[in-house]
Design a protein around this motif. Structure first.
Motif, mmCIF file in Angstrom:
data_model
loop_
_atom_site.group_PDB
_atom_site.id
_atom_site.type_symbol
_atom_site.label_atom_id
_atom_site.label_comp_id
_atom_site.label_asym_id
_atom_site.label_seq_id
_atom_site.Cartn_x
_atom_site.Cartn_y
_atom_site.Cartn_z
ATOM 1 N N ALA A 1 0.816 -1.216 0.000
ATOM 2 C CA ALA A 1 0.000 0.000 0.000
ATOM 3 C C ALA A 1 0.850 1.266 0.000
ATOM 4 O O ALA A 1 0.816 2.074 0.927
ATOM 5 N N GLY A 2 1.608 1.422 -1.076
ATOM 6 C CA GLY A 2 2.437 2.609 -1.184
ATOM 7 C C GLY A 2 3.630 2.603 -0.258
ATOM 8 O O GLY A 2 4.239 3.645 -0.011
ATOM 9 N N GLY A 3 3.982 1.439 0.256
ATOM 10 C CA GLY A 3 5.136 1.316 1.140
ATOM 11 C C GLY A 3 4.808 1.403 2.607
ATOM 12 O O GLY A 3 5.676 1.157 3.459
ATOM 13 N N GLY B 1 11.301 -3.968 7.282
ATOM 14 C CA GLY B 1 10.600 -3.202 6.265
ATOM 15 C C GLY B 1 11.023 -1.749 6.258
ATOM 16 O O GLY B 1 11.188 -1.133 5.203
ATOM 17 N N ARG B 2 11.213 -1.202 7.461
ATOM 18 C CA ARG B 2 11.649 0.191 7.554
ATOM 19 C C ARG B 2 13.023 0.377 6.923
ATOM 20 O O ARG B 2 13.292 1.382 6.245
ATOM 21 N N ALA B 3 13.898 -0.616 7.114
ATOM 22 C CA ALA B 3 15.224 -0.545 6.506
ATOM 23 C C ALA B 3 15.116 -0.535 4.981
ATOM 24 O O ALA B 3 15.860 0.188 4.300
ATOM 25 N N LEU B 4 14.186 -1.342 4.434
ATOM 26 C CA LEU B 4 13.980 -1.359 2.983
ATOM 27 C C LEU B 4 13.460 -0.008 2.502
ATOM 28 O O LEU B 4 13.912 0.527 1.482
ATOM 29 N N TRP B 5 12.498 0.543 3.224
ATOM 30 C CA TRP B 5 11.937 1.858 2.895
ATOM 31 C C TRP B 5 13.037 2.923 2.880
ATOM 32 O O TRP B 5 13.150 3.709 1.951
ATOM 33 N N ASP B 6 13.852 2.937 3.927
ATOM 34 C CA ASP B 6 14.912 3.939 4.018
ATOM 35 C C ASP B 6 15.933 3.767 2.896
ATOM 36 O O ASP B 6 16.505 4.744 2.408
ATOM 37 N N PHE B 7 16.169 2.518 2.499
ATOM 38 C CA PHE B 7 17.178 2.247 1.477
ATOM 39 C C PHE B 7 16.714 2.733 0.105
ATOM 40 O O PHE B 7 17.476 3.380 -0.630
ATOM 41 N N GLY C 1 13.711 4.566 -0.622
ATOM 42 C CA GLY C 1 13.008 5.835 -0.670
ATOM 43 C C GLY C 1 11.533 5.678 -1.006
ATOM 44 O O GLY C 1 11.107 4.708 -1.638
ATOM 45 N N GLU C 2 10.755 6.657 -0.624
ATOM 46 C CA GLU C 2 9.299 6.569 -0.721
ATOM 47 C C GLU C 2 8.797 6.506 -2.159
ATOM 48 O O GLU C 2 7.815 5.812 -2.451
ATOM 49 N N ALA C 3 9.472 7.213 -3.075
ATOM 50 C CA ALA C 3 8.949 7.310 -4.444
ATOM 51 C C ALA C 3 8.799 5.942 -5.099
ATOM 52 O O ALA C 3 7.837 5.694 -5.833
ATOM 53 N N LEU C 4 9.745 5.034 -4.845
ATOM 54 C CA LEU C 4 9.654 3.709 -5.455
ATOM 55 C C LEU C 4 8.374 3.006 -5.035
ATOM 56 O O LEU C 4 7.655 2.442 -5.866
ATOM 57 N N PHE C 5 8.067 3.044 -3.741
ATOM 58 C CA PHE C 5 6.917 2.295 -3.236
ATOM 59 C C PHE C 5 5.598 2.961 -3.615
ATOM 60 O O PHE C 5 4.603 2.282 -3.875
ATOM 61 N N ARG C 6 5.576 4.292 -3.650
ATOM 62 C CA ARG C 6 4.349 4.988 -4.027
ATOM 63 C C ARG C 6 3.995 4.769 -5.497
ATOM 64 O O ARG C 6 2.832 4.873 -5.877
ATOM 65 N N THR C 7 4.994 4.472 -6.319
ATOM 66 C CA THR C 7 4.730 4.260 -7.751
ATOM 67 C C THR C 7 4.747 2.784 -8.135
ATOM 68 O O THR C 7 4.678 2.463 -9.316
ATOM 69 N N ASP C 8 4.858 1.907 -7.138
ATOM 70 C CA ASP C 8 4.717 0.469 -7.397
ATOM 71 C C ASP C 8 3.237 0.151 -7.279
ATOM 72 O O ASP C 8 2.720 -0.092 -6.192
ATOM 73 N N LEU C 9 2.534 0.176 -8.413
ATOM 74 C CA LEU C 9 1.077 0.210 -8.422
ATOM 75 C C LEU C 9 0.486 -1.039 -9.063
ATOM 76 O O LEU C 9 1.185 -1.872 -9.630
ATOM 77 N N SER C 10 -0.822 -1.098 -9.001
ATOM 78 C CA SER C 10 -1.565 -2.215 -9.586
ATOM 79 C C SER C 10 -2.078 -1.825 -10.959
ATOM 80 O O SER C 10 -2.250 -0.649 -11.281
ATOM 81 N N ILE C 11 -2.353 -2.847 -11.735
ATOM 82 C CA ILE C 11 -2.944 -2.633 -13.052
ATOM 83 C C ILE C 11 -4.351 -2.044 -12.935
ATOM 84 O O ILE C 11 -4.955 -1.635 -13.921
#
Length: 743
Positions: A164-166, A175-181, A183-193
């Motif tokens: 859900a957007g990270g 998970g927080r370590a992955l987020w920090d590594f 950055g937010e933009a990657l997860f916010r743009t990892d979207l569904s069809i």
């Protein structure tokens, strides 16, 4: 896309000096633009050629210089901008009364003129800031632009993926370590069809469809499809869509294993086009005479040609199409390593999409597919690939039906960051930008090549040192010709008939060339014609040393190392490699202990002794000669790849040691790296005990057992605890199999 944080180049001469320019620079800074003051034309050119973050340029012009080629250098800077950027806003700083002397060519490169003393600095800065913002929005390709706009809307996600957007990652320490590594933009743009406004890669609609159409325009295709699971999937898509069960396909034996996977899926029967090999173990081109005779075995529905090869050999694709067209209606160019081919004059006619109606009549012209691993040498995320299509009347391509096969190999959960990287990769190569980027990469590769040779000259002049022993596989004249010639002249890289450097025969002028950005470093031991040298430095030892230094090469042969000069290669990067090669040579001269140079190997003793022992073993077993036999004296197919796979999934397979594998049938691919090409395919007879395949594998096994720290990388071979090889062979129980049809 705002203008904040963007750089503006400011080059003003004496004629534009004074408080007006200074006030304008201050107003630009107040608008959020970073002003880069160039004190000279040379500084301005350096900024233009190196800084992709430029949002605009202000260039002073002396109105008395009507040719723009005077000391102020305005014309030189404008031309450099035109070669580097597409539509970068350029404003002339003018102090004269008018621009009546401005040459016509300059109007194509500028967006307007600025008189610093006529309008207020704030007004002029506002105009420039607006132009910067418009430019930065315009450079974004269709999908990436829409993705950024969607992200800016800050919508809640009620669809997959589950992070859900990270936010889910923020609920766990890992998970927080992955987020920090990342950055937010990657997860916010990892979207569904499910995000309809972005379109769908499944039916090629919306902004994704627009991005694919834009890529088709940029790459010169009639249709382009984005593929998110690598060029392996692209090859399977084309192979599965163009041949059916029992149909014959002409297949370059120097092919990727994914081509074999496509044959397994489709049930098609391969007939091989056999390339040459030289004494260094490098795969060469399929001779033109072999392509001309390709129809001797009967009709085929398509042909597959690897272009360029792993080692950088690329064909005249138009000539190849002309030779194959009488025998097949479709040609599939596997251009996994050649996505850059369409973007530089050096590669004219060398890429699949160059086979157009302008160069070949429709009566003869085949339909052409080109599959490209965009991420390999262009700028895209891993697994980003494309399929390009140019249909011909002889073999029309129905987009809807082709898409059905595409869907079989695609995913309903595509990676939007990967799609965005494909979209941006196309935008980066569009127009002048692509030529500029490739010119830069080719130039660095040429300079590296020439530096390797010049180091030899320097060492030769130092009479107290043993000679330099590294070389580069290339035409002899590359060492001395001007860099500018080597970057622009395709003939400089041609594999001319009879030239000793390449070691291949049965060629004709211009048929094949070496891509300069794929650099094969040669180590002493053998020559291109197979002659054995007294001094031997096996490349596996050099590669291990380089890896200890943090340098990982693309491919290691017996006496060769392959390095790639992609768009991301820098002078510092290749200079570090030169330094490491010089240090290895010094260590060899000094008989330095292996345990100090490469401690991870767990070996002891002087470096020259290790090199000499492995060189002796390689020559005693004749590994280079055997490799050539393996890939030219092909095994006999007993059953189709599909039939062999059927037996594999029914477990009608047994592991057999090499001494009992003669006359058995392979159940799976056997791929030796190098060269990374299948030597045995499912359904092929492994051959006699003294035949090429088993003799070569026994030699590899013996060398692995003698030098376990340098064991070969072989897919499809199982090793027991003693290092003995075992192969998967068909058991031929009661399972029904399909024999290879008589041909």
């Amino acid at each position: 896309m705002g203008a904040g944080g963007v750089r503006v180049l400011l080059l003003s001469g004496p004629a534009q000096g004074g408080g007006g320019v200074e006030k304008l620079a201050g107003a630009l800074g107040a608008s959020g633009l970073e002003v880069l003051r160039a004190g000279s034309v040379r500084e301005a050119l350096s900024v233009v050629r190196s800084d992709a973050a430029l949002g605009a340029a202000l260039v002073g012009w002396d109105t008395t210089d009507t040719a723009m080629d005077g000391p102020a250098g305005t014309g030189e800077v404008l031309r450099a901008v035109g070669e580097r950027f597409v539509r970068l806003p350029v404003f002339l700083l003018v102090t004269g009364s008018d621009v009546s002397g401005l040459p016509l060519w300059a109007y194509k490169l500028i967006q307007g003129c600025v008189w610093p003393l006529e309008d207020t600095p704030a007004f002029i800065a506002g105009r420039i800031a607006r132009a910067v913002a418009d430019y930065r929005e315009a450079v974004l390709p269709p999908f990436f632009r829409a993705l950024r706009h969607f992200d800016a809307g800050h919508e809640f996600s009620w669809h997959t993926p589950g992070h859900a957007g990270g936010v889910a990652f923020l609920k766990s320490p890992a998970g927080r370590a992955l987020w920090d590594f990342y950055g937010e933009a990657l997860f916010r743009t990892d979207l569904s069809i499910s995000v309809g406004e972005l379109g769908s890669p499944l039916d090629h609609t919306g902004r994704i469809g627009a991005a694919e159409r834009n890529a088709a325009r940029v790459f010169g295709a009639e249709q382009t499809l984005f593929v998110m699971n690598g060029n392996s999937a692209s090859n399977r898509i084309v192979g599965h869509a163009t041949a059916a069960d029992g149909e014959s396909v002409l297949v370059d034996r120097n092919c990727h294993k994914s081509i074999m996977h496509a044959l397994t899926l489709s049930g098609a029967v391969p007939r091989y086009l056999v390339p040459q090999r030289n004494g260094l173990g490098l795969a060469g081109p399929i001779p033109p005479s072999a392509l001309a005779r390709a129809g001797d075995g009967g009709p085929a529905v398509s042909a597959v040609v690897t272009n360029s090869t792993y080692d950088g050999l690329c064909y005249d694709a138009v000539e190849v199409a002309g030779l194959l067209a009488p025998h097949v209606p479709r040609i599939h160019f596997d251009e996994a390593w050649f996505a850059h081919g369409a973007f530089h004059p050096l590669y004219a006619r060398r890429f699949g999409m160059a086979v157009t109606p302008e160069v070949m009549d429709d009566e003869l012209r085949p339909t052409v597919f080109a599959t490209q691993s965009t991420h390999k040498l262009l700028a895209a995320l891993s697994q980003a690939a494309m399929v390009h299509v140019r249909p011909a009347p002889r073999a029309p391509v129905n987009p809807a039906r082709f898409n059905e096969t595409y869907l079989m190999h695609g995913t309903t959960s595509p990676s939007y960051p990967v799609i965005a990287s494909l979209d941006v990769a196309a935008a980066m190569m569009d127009g002048a930008s692509g030529t500029f980027l490739l010119t830069e990469a080719i130039t660095e590769a040429v300079r590296f090549r020439q530096t390797v040779v010049s180091v030899a000259e320097q060492i030769r002049e130092d009479r107290d040192r043993p000679g330099w022993f590294f070389g580069v596989w290339q035409p002899d004249h590359v060492a001395t010709r001007p860099v500018e010639d080597l970057v622009s002249d395709p003939a400089a890289w041609s594999l001319e008939p009879g030239a000793a450097w390449h070691g291949f025969t049965d060629l004709r002028s211009g048929y094949c060339m070496l891509d300069p950005i794929k650099v094969t470093i040669t180590c002493p031991g053998v020559t291109a014609d197979g002659a054995v040298q007294e001094l031997g430095i096996p490349a596996r030892i050099v590669a291990a040393y380089l890896e200890q230094r943090g340098i990982v090469v693309e491919k290691t042969g017996d006496y060769t190392l392959l390095v790639l000069f992609s768009l991301g290669t820098t002078k510092g990067k290749w200079g570090t490699l030169i330094d490491a090669l010089v240090d290895f040579k010094d260590a060899h001269d000094a008989a330095a202990p292996v345990e100090e140079l490469i401690p991870d190997l767990g070996l002891t003793g002087p470096l020259p002794d290790l090199c000499a022992a492995m060189h002796a073993a390689l020559q005693a077993h004749g590994l280079g000669r055997l490799l050539d036999q393996v890939f030219t004296d092909l095994p006999t197919p007993e059953v189709t790849p599909r039939a062999a796979h059927t037996m594999l999934i029914h477990d009608d397979v047994e592991q057999v040691p090499l001494d009992r594998a003669h006359d058995r049938v392979a159940a799976s691919l056997v791929v030796v790296t190098p060269p990374g090409i299948p030597m045995l395919l499912p359904g092929e007879n492994i051959g006699r005990a003294d035949g090429p395949a088993l003799t070569y594998l026994r030699a590899l096994q013996a060398i692995d057992q003698e030098f376990p720290a340098f064991a070969a990388d072989i897919h499809g071979v199982h090793r027991d605890q003693g290092g003995a090889y075992h192969l998967d062979c068909l058991a031929f129980s009661d399972s029904a199999v399909t024999p290879v049809p008589d041909r």
